[in-house]
Design a protein around this motif. Structure first.
Motif, PDB file in Angstrom:
ATOM      1  N   ASP A 177       0.820  -1.212   0.000  1.00 59.23           N
ATOM      2  CA  ASP A 177       0.000   0.000   0.000  1.00 59.23           C
ATOM      3  C   ASP A 177       0.853   1.260   0.000  1.00 59.23           C
ATOM      4  O   ASP A 177       0.331   2.366   0.198  1.00 59.23           O
ATOM      5  N   GLY A 178       2.161   1.076  -0.234  1.00 52.56           N
ATOM      6  CA  GLY A 178       3.064   2.222  -0.209  1.00 52.56           C
ATOM      7  C   GLY A 178       2.992   3.052  -1.480  1.00 52.56           C
ATOM      8  O   GLY A 178       2.297   2.725  -2.442  1.00 52.56           O
ATOM      9  N   TRP A 179       3.760   4.130  -1.497  1.00 53.88           N
ATOM     10  CA  TRP A 179       3.671   5.093  -2.607  1.00 53.88           C
ATOM     11  C   TRP A 179       4.120   4.496  -3.922  1.00 53.88           C
ATOM     12  O   TRP A 179       3.591   4.852  -4.987  1.00 53.88           O
ATOM     13  N   ARG A 180       5.105   3.583  -3.870  1.00 59.05           N
ATOM     14  CA  ARG A 180       5.578   2.988  -5.126  1.00 59.05           C
ATOM     15  C   ARG A 180       4.478   2.193  -5.807  1.00 59.05           C
ATOM     16  O   ARG A 180       4.282   2.270  -7.036  1.00 59.05           O
ATOM     17  N   GLU A 181       3.750   1.397  -5.027  1.00 56.64           N
ATOM     18  CA  GLU A 181       2.675   0.597  -5.613  1.00 56.64           C
ATOM     19  C   GLU A 181       1.490   1.468  -6.021  1.00 56.64           C
ATOM     20  O   GLU A 181       0.820   1.190  -7.015  1.00 56.64           O
ATOM     21  N   ARG A 182       1.234   2.529  -5.271  1.00 56.30           N
ATOM     22  CA  ARG A 182       0.154   3.442  -5.660  1.00 56.30           C
ATOM     23  C   ARG A 182       0.501   4.151  -6.973  1.00 56.30           C
ATOM     24  O   ARG A 182      -0.361   4.335  -7.839  1.00 56.30           O
ATOM     25  N   TRP A 183       1.765   4.531  -7.105  1.00 56.49           N
ATOM     26  CA  TRP A 183       2.226   5.168  -8.344  1.00 56.49           C
ATOM     27  C   TRP A 183       2.087   4.204  -9.520  1.00 56.49           C
ATOM     28  O   TRP A 183       1.599   4.571 -10.597  1.00 56.49           O
ATOM     29  N   LYS A 184       2.514   2.971  -9.320  1.00 59.34           N
ATOM     30  CA  LYS A 184       2.403   1.966 -10.381  1.00 59.34           C
ATOM     31  C   LYS A 184       0.944   1.751 -10.758  1.00 59.34           C
ATOM     32  O   LYS A 184       0.601   1.609 -11.939  1.00 59.34           O
TER      33      LYS A 184
END
Length: 383
Positions: free
Chosen positions: A130-137
């Protein structure tokens, strides 16, 4: 009058050796569909070079990646724009670290060029899903004209994000298993009996096998704890581990126990012989492409539902061609014990696993890939 054939490019940040067969076959399949396939790849980063896992193809175009290491993470720029000038379709790998993807994802590429994505949909091994990297992806999932999804699991992620299923090609990621099939067929029954005898496995006794790299996501501690519980009820059970890696020290506590055997890294015929000698594939942790070894050999896999699996876990059908348990040693041991005690059920799983091997082949993946490329180049631009 000569009609220009559609030009299609597939990008790879480096060319992995196990993909060489895929691209050789895909080039021919595209040619049969009136497409010209171009493979463009960079080279391994310094962090990746130690793996020695790259290959070459004489017809591919190699470019020089620009690499920056920031906070231990490699960021790459691939200068491929001139190589694909005037192309009908560019297929990018879904990797957030590939900075050269972003102009195309943001719509800054040539308006006539369709853009495809090839990937998992999300990072299944992320420690921060649920971190920013996965949200960005996740925000970029719908920024392309077409998707080449690893498995049905990836396709589900895409449709949930609102991407049209009509523009998704499910590849069913695979590798060429023909050499493994040949190795299995080359091992005679006498050699199998001798191998089983070398680890003290009696006739009819159940042998469990683990095959793969040894690292934390594989849950080796859980596997060992579960095996101890199985052996307590079934002293004739034997466990063989093929592979090596940073988690090998976890095996030291059982190295001298009569029910355990570490075979080290094995390939080719030696690996096939251990599969012939085994009845169950114990893999409580991450499941990836090695599930195809389970299918081809007819050695059903047992895994856990909460491990950090790759998309290929979608091939495993609980109770049909393998088993999926809760992620505790007790639950896992109970599943193994049930199959030790029920050879007919074990055999039914093995039969179905072997049948399913025919669905997940490199040839089938190539046909799906080529069909998807051909469909994309004639479809209207989505973006």
């Amino acid at each position: 009058m000569n009609v220009k054939r559609p030009q299609v490019a597939v990008l790879q940040h480096r060319l992995l050796h196990y993909r060489l067969g895929l691209f050789e076959q895909l080039r021919l399949a595209c040619e049969a569909r009136g497409l010209d396939l171009h493979l463009i790849h960079g080279d391994a980063t310094p962090n990746e070079a130690v793996r020695k896992d790259t290959g070459t193809l004489p017809w591919a175009t190699q470019i020089k990646n620009r690499v920056w290491n920031i906070g231990g993470r490699d960021l790459l720029w691939q200068p491929f724009r001139n190589e694909v000038r005037g192309f009908d379709l560019v297929v990018l790998m879904q990797e957030s670290r590939l900075l050269s993807n972003y102009p195309w994802l943001f719509g800054w590429g040539p308006k006539a060029t369709r853009v495809g994505y090839w990937g998992h949909g999300r990072n299944f091994q992320s420690d921060a899903p649920d971190g920013w990297r996965e949200r960005w992806k996740g925000k970029l999932l719908t920024s392309v004209d077409w998707w080449f999804a690893y498995t049905d699991m990836t396709a589900s992620i895409l449709t949930q994000a609102g991407f049209p299923s009509s523009r998704v090609t499910v590849l069913n990621n695979a590798i060429d298993n023909r050499s493994f099939e040949a190795d299995l067929a080359s091992v005679p029954d006498d050699e199998v009996r001798s191998l089983r005898a070398s680890i003290g496995a009696a006739d009819g006794a159940c042998v469990g096998l683990y095959c793969g790299s040894l690292y934390p996501d594989k849950r080796l501690e859980l596997m060992i704890d579960a095996c101890e519980k199985v052996v307590a009820k079934h002293p004739g059970f034997r466990m063989v581990v093929i592979g090596d890696g940073p988690s090998r020290p976890l095996l030291e506590g059982v190295m001298n126990k009569p029910w355990f055997h570490w075979a080290g890294a094995q390939r080719g015929r030696q690996k096939a012989a251990w599969f012939r000698a085994s009845q169950l594939f114990l893999n409580p942790g991450l499941v990836g492409l090695h599930i195809l070894d389970s299918f081809v050999a007819g050695v059903p896999m047992i895994t856990t539902r909460d491990a950090k699996h790759s998309p290929e876990v979608a091939y495993l059908r609980d109770g049909v061609n393998g088993l999926v348990t809760d992620g505790t040693a007790d639950a896992y041991a109970a599943a193994v014990q049930a199959l030790v005690e029920e050879p007919a059920r074990r055999e039914a799983l093995a039969t179905q696993a072997k049948a399913d091997a025919g669905h997940y082949t490199l040839d089938a993946m190539v046909e799906r890939f080529a069909d998807g490329l051909a469909a994309c180049v004639v479809a209207p631009r989505k973006r």
